[in-house]
Design a protein around this motif. Structure first.
Motif, PDB file in Angstrom:
ATOM      1  N   PRO A 178     -53.928   0.372  73.294  1.00 40.37           N
ATOM      2  CA  PRO A 178     -54.202   0.420  74.743  1.00 40.37           C
ATOM      3  C   PRO A 178     -55.448  -0.406  75.072  1.00 40.37           C
ATOM      4  CG  PRO A 178     -53.875   2.631  73.808  1.00 40.37           C
ATOM      5  CD  PRO A 178     -54.101   1.691  72.671  1.00 40.37           C
ATOM      6  N   VAL A 179     -55.379  -1.166  76.186  1.00 40.84           N
ATOM      7  CA  VAL A 179     -56.463  -2.079  76.547  1.00 40.84           C
ATOM      8  C   VAL A 179     -56.766  -1.950  78.044  1.00 40.84           C
ATOM      9  CG1 VAL A 179     -57.219  -4.484  76.646  1.00 40.84           C
ATOM     10  CG2 VAL A 179     -55.744  -3.724  74.765  1.00 40.84           C
ATOM     11  N   LEU A 189     -59.516   8.105  80.884  1.00 40.73           N
ATOM     12  CA  LEU A 189     -58.360   7.627  80.137  1.00 40.73           C
ATOM     13  C   LEU A 189     -58.708   7.481  78.657  1.00 40.73           C
ATOM     14  CD1 LEU A 189     -55.466   6.514  80.103  1.00 40.73           C
ATOM     15  CD2 LEU A 189     -56.438   4.249  80.579  1.00 40.73           C
ATOM     16  N   ARG A 190     -59.869   6.921  78.375  1.00 43.94           N
ATOM     17  CA  ARG A 190     -60.295   6.791  76.973  1.00 43.94           C
ATOM     18  C   ARG A 190     -60.385   8.160  76.310  1.00 43.94           C
ATOM     19  NH1 ARG A 190     -65.444   3.245  75.033  1.00 43.94           N
ATOM     20  NH2 ARG A 190     -63.789   1.709  74.658  1.00 43.94           N
ATOM     21  N   SER A 191     -60.939   9.134  77.015  1.00 46.67           N
ATOM     22  CA  SER A 191     -61.061  10.479  76.465  1.00 46.67           C
ATOM     23  C   SER A 191     -59.685  11.089  76.179  1.00 46.67           C
ATOM     24  CB  SER A 191     -61.847  11.370  77.439  1.00 46.67           C
ATOM     25  OG  SER A 191     -61.934  12.691  76.963  1.00 46.67           O
ATOM     26  N   SER A 192     -58.744  10.895  77.090  1.00 48.14           N
ATOM     27  CA  SER A 192     -57.393  11.437  76.891  1.00 48.14           C
ATOM     28  C   SER A 192     -56.707  10.785  75.703  1.00 48.14           C
ATOM     29  CB  SER A 192     -56.558  11.225  78.157  1.00 48.14           C
ATOM     30  OG  SER A 192     -57.082  11.959  79.242  1.00 48.14           O
ATOM     31  N   LEU A 193     -56.877   9.484  75.544  1.00 50.91           N
ATOM     32  CA  LEU A 193     -56.287   8.797  74.403  1.00 50.91           C
ATOM     33  C   LEU A 193     -56.925   9.248  73.091  1.00 50.91           C
ATOM     34  CD1 LEU A 193     -55.980   5.244  75.967  1.00 50.91           C
ATOM     35  CD2 LEU A 193     -54.071   6.630  75.140  1.00 50.91           C
ATOM     36  N   ARG A 194     -58.231   9.420  73.104  1.00 53.69           N
ATOM     37  CA  ARG A 194     -58.907   9.881  71.887  1.00 53.69           C
ATOM     38  C   ARG A 194     -58.461  11.287  71.510  1.00 53.69           C
ATOM     39  NH1 ARG A 194     -65.155   7.620  72.837  1.00 53.69           N
ATOM     40  NH2 ARG A 194     -64.721   5.472  72.126  1.00 53.69           N
ATOM     41  N   ASP A 195     -58.239  12.134  72.508  1.00 55.31           N
ATOM     42  CA  ASP A 195     -57.753  13.490  72.228  1.00 55.31           C
ATOM     43  C   ASP A 195     -56.401  13.474  71.531  1.00 55.31           C
ATOM     44  OD1 ASP A 195     -59.992  14.618  73.371  1.00 55.31           O
ATOM     45  OD2 ASP A 195     -59.029  15.081  75.281  1.00 55.31           O
ATOM     46  N   ARG A 196     -55.665  12.368  71.713  1.00 54.60           N
ATOM     47  CA  ARG A 196     -54.334  12.242  71.108  1.00 54.60           C
ATOM     48  C   ARG A 196     -54.345  11.309  69.904  1.00 54.60           C
ATOM     49  NH1 ARG A 196     -53.940  13.452  76.369  1.00 54.60           N
ATOM     50  NH2 ARG A 196     -52.151  14.685  77.108  1.00 54.60           N
ATOM     51  N   GLU A 226     -45.124  10.427  72.753  1.00 50.27           N
ATOM     52  CA  GLU A 226     -45.888  10.478  71.510  1.00 50.27           C
ATOM     53  C   GLU A 226     -46.537   9.116  71.303  1.00 50.27           C
ATOM     54  OE1 GLU A 226     -46.463  12.972  69.315  1.00 50.27           O
ATOM     55  OE2 GLU A 226     -45.487  14.312  70.777  1.00 50.27           O
ATOM     56  N   ILE A 227     -47.819   9.118  70.953  1.00 52.96           N
ATOM     57  CA  ILE A 227     -48.553   7.856  70.861  1.00 52.96           C
ATOM     58  C   ILE A 227     -48.628   7.408  69.405  1.00 52.96           C
ATOM     59  CG2 ILE A 227     -50.691   6.658  71.408  1.00 52.96           C
ATOM     60  CD1 ILE A 227     -51.259   8.802  73.495  1.00 52.96           C
ATOM     61  N   PRO A 228     -48.083   6.237  69.077  1.00 54.80           N
ATOM     62  CA  PRO A 228     -48.181   5.728  67.707  1.00 54.80           C
ATOM     63  C   PRO A 228     -49.637   5.457  67.328  1.00 54.80           C
ATOM     64  CG  PRO A 228     -46.535   4.517  68.982  1.00 54.80           C
ATOM     65  CD  PRO A 228     -47.326   5.340  69.955  1.00 54.80           C
TER      66      PRO A 228
END
Length: 486
Positions: A33-34, A73-80, A181-183
Motif C-alpha cells: 500500500p502506498v 490508514l497506516r495504523s489500520s494496516l499495521r494492525d493487520r 485478507e491482506i497479503p
C-alpha cells in the motif's frame, strides 16, 4: 510460478472497507500500500485558464484532516500486519520507482472525474506502461457505480430531478465490499517513510488550533468516520429527524456531517446507504431516511456532471457559457468577504466559522456564496477557490458544481440568489448563530443582530455597538444590490 506483487495507490480513498482498488491488489501474493503527498497540491498556485488568479491550494484545516486520515490508514494496516508506504513527491515518479523496486506486476488505483485528478492519474499510468507495469483503475466514490447508470455519461441529465428519478427507477446500489485478507509485504519492501507535518507540506501553514465553537472536531480517518456513522445514526438516533433538522446552524447533530470523511474517502457512500437500509429495517423508514439517500444522490449528480462536462465547470461562464454577467474584480471587496467583515452578519458569521474551523453548514455556504457571486458580482471562481483552500470536506465536483449553480452558470436555467436577511431570520431566528461567531453583536436583539445598520445612533450607544468601530458598516446597500438580480 513466481509470486505476484501488487501496489495499491491510495488517493482520496483512505479506507479499507468497500475499497475495490485495495481488494483487487489483495488478490496478489504480496501487496504494497502506498500514499503519496503531491507537492502540487500545496502552496500557492494559478487557477489557470482565462482570467486566472493565484490562490492557496490546500489550507491548514484540510491538510490536518488529510494527515490524520493517512495516519489512521497506516495504523489500520499495521494492525493487520501490513504497512503504508508514505512518500512526498510527484506520484508518477514515486509509483514508478516503487513498482520497479519491488518488481510489481500491477498497480491498482481509484479514478475521479475532474481534469486535475485525471491528469495525475494519466501521468502515472503512462510511466507505468513505459516500464511494463500493468495499471488498473476502479470507480468507487459514488453511491451508484458509473457502470450502473441507466444512461451513457454523455446523456446524463443536466437537471438533478431528472437524473435522480432515472437512477432511482433503473439502477441498483451495489452492496459494500468487505475488508479483504491482506497479503504480506514482499521481501525487501521499501521503508515506510515518515508522515509529514502541515508545515512540511506548506511552510506558510501552521497546524490549526481547535476551536470549541466548532460543530465537531472532525478527526480525520476511517476510524473516526465509522464512529461518526455509529454515533449519528444509531447511538443518537438522529437519522429519523434528518430532513427536519438538516438546515440547522449550531450543534453537532443537526445534520450527518459525513461529508469530510466521504470526500477524503475515509467513508464509502455505499456503506452509509447500507446503514440507512439497516436502520429502516430495524427502526423506522420515513422522509428523513430517504432524504439522506437523496443528498447522497446530489453528491453523485455532480460527480457524473463533471465526468460529462469536464473542465467547462471551471470556466467563468460555466457549462451554460454565459457571457452576459459583468463579473467584477475587486480585491478589497473580496478580502472583506473572505475575512468575515462585510457588515452583513449572516455572511460574516459563516465566513468566520469557515476560517476558524474549516467547516460551515450547507445553508451557510449557499448564503455566503450567493452574496459574493450575486450581490457583489465578484468572480464566483475566486469564492469557490477560497472554499477549496479552507473546507475540510472539499470535493472539487461538489464545491465547484454548487458554486456554479448559485452563480447562475451551472445546472439550473434560472438565476438563483438568496435574500440574506430573510434567510437569516428563517434559519437563525434568535440570532444565536450570528452571536456565536460574532460576539461583538451578542447584546443586540435578534432584529438588530441581523440588521445592525438599521439601528439609530442612539440605539448603537444603548447597545454598545458603534458601526464602523465595533462592527463594520455594510459594504453595500443590500436591498439595492438585489435590484439587478430581479
Amino acid at each position: 510460478m513466481p509470486a505476484s506483487t501488487a501496489l495499491v495507490w491510495f488517493r482520496r480513498d483512505l479506507r479499507l472497507h468497500d475499497n475495490d482498488a485495495f481488494a483487487a491488489a489483495c488478490e496478489a501474493d504480496h501487496v504494497v500500500p502506498v500514499y503519496c503527498f503531491d507537492p502540487r497540491d500545496y502552496g500557492p498556485c494559478d487557477f489557470g485558464g482565462t482570467d486566472s488568479f493565484v490562490f492557496q491550494k490546500t489550507g491548514a484545516h484540510r491538510a490536518r484532516f488529510r494527515l490524520e486520515s493517512v495516519a489512521d490508514l497506516r495504523s489500520s494496516l499495521r494492525d493487520r500486519g501490513s504497512e503504508l508506504v508514505v512518500r512526498v513527491g510527484h506520484p508518477e515518479s514515486v509509483l514508478s520507482s516503487l513498482a520497479d523496486a519491488v518488481d510489481a506486476d500491477v498497480v491498482t488505483m481509484h479514478t475521479w472525474p475532474t481534469a486535475e485528478e485525471r491528469q495525475v492519474e494519466t501521468a502515472v499510468t503512462k510511466m507505468l506502461d513505459e516500464a511494463g507495469v500493468e495499471s488498473r483503475q476502479f470507480w468507487g466514490h459514488t453511491l451508484t457505480h458509473v457502470d450502473d447508470l441507466p444512461m451513457d455519461l454523455a446523456d446524463v441529465p443536466d437537471t438533478y430531478t431528472t437524473f435522480r428519478k432515472a437512477v432511482e427507477a433503473e439502477s441498483e446500489i451495489r452492496p459494500p465490499s468487505p475488508i479483504p485478507e491482506i497479503p504480506s509485504l514482499p521481501v525487501g519492501a521499501p521503508n515506510a517513510g515518515d508522515i509529514p507535518t502541515v508545515s512540511d507540506l506548506d511552510s506558510t501553514l501552521a497546524p490549526p488550533t481547535r476551536d470549541d465553537r466548532g460543530v465537531l472536531p472532525f478527526d480525520g480517518g476511517e476510524t473516526a468516520a465509522l464512529d461518526r456513522v455509529e454515533s449519528y445514526i444509531w447511538e443518537g438516533d438522529h437519522l429519523r429527524a434528518y430532513k427536519e433538522t438538516r438546515n440547522g446552524m449550531l450543534g453537532s447533530d443537526y445534520s450527518s456531517k459525513f461529508s469530510p470523511w466521504l470526500n477524503e474517502g475515509c467513508l464509502s457512500p455505499r456503506y452509509v446507504q447500507a446503514e440507512v437500509d439497516r436502520y429502516e429495517d430495524l427502526r423506522v423508514a420515513n422522509d428523513s431516511t430517504y432524504w439522506l439517500t437523496f443528498e447522497l444522490r446530489w453528491r453523485d449528480f455532480f460527480q457524473f456532471q463533471f465526468a460529462k462536462h469536464g473542465s467547462e465547470f471551471f470556466q467563468r461562464g460555466g457549462i451554460r457559457h454565459r457571457t452576459d454577467i459583468d463579473w467584477q474584480a475587486d480585491d478589497t471587496q473580496f478580502e472583506r468577504w473572505a475575512s468575515g467583515r462585510t457588515g452583513i452578519p449572516f455572511v460574516d458569521a459563516n465566513m468566520r466559522e469557515l476560517n476558524t474551523t474549516g467547516y460551515v453548514s450547507n445553508r451557510g455556504r449557499q448564503n455566503a456564496a450567493s452574496f459574493l457571486a450575486n450581490n457583489l458580482r465578484l468572480d464566483w471562481r475566486r469564492g469557490a477557490a477560497y472554499f477549496e483552500t479552507h473546507l475540510v470536506d472539499y470535493d472539487p465536483a461538489s464545491n465547484y458544481g454548487n458554486w456554479a449553480y448559485i452563480a447562475g452558470v451551472g445546472n439550473d436555467s434560472r438565476d438563483r440568489y438568496f435574500n440574506i436577511v430573510k434567510q437569516a431570520r428563517q434559519y437563525d431566528g434568535d440570532a444565536a448563530y450570528v452571536k456565536h461567531w460574532i460576539p461583538e453583536l451578542a447584546d443586540l436583539p435578534p432584529k438588530y443582530a441581523h440588521e445592525p445598520w438599521t439601528m439609530t445612533p442612539a440605539e448603537q450607544a444603548e447597545y454598545g455597538v458603534e458601526l464602523g468601530v465595533d462592527y463594520p458598516e455594510p459594504m453595500i446597500h443590500l436591498e439595492k444590490s438585489y435590484e439587478k438580480l430581479r
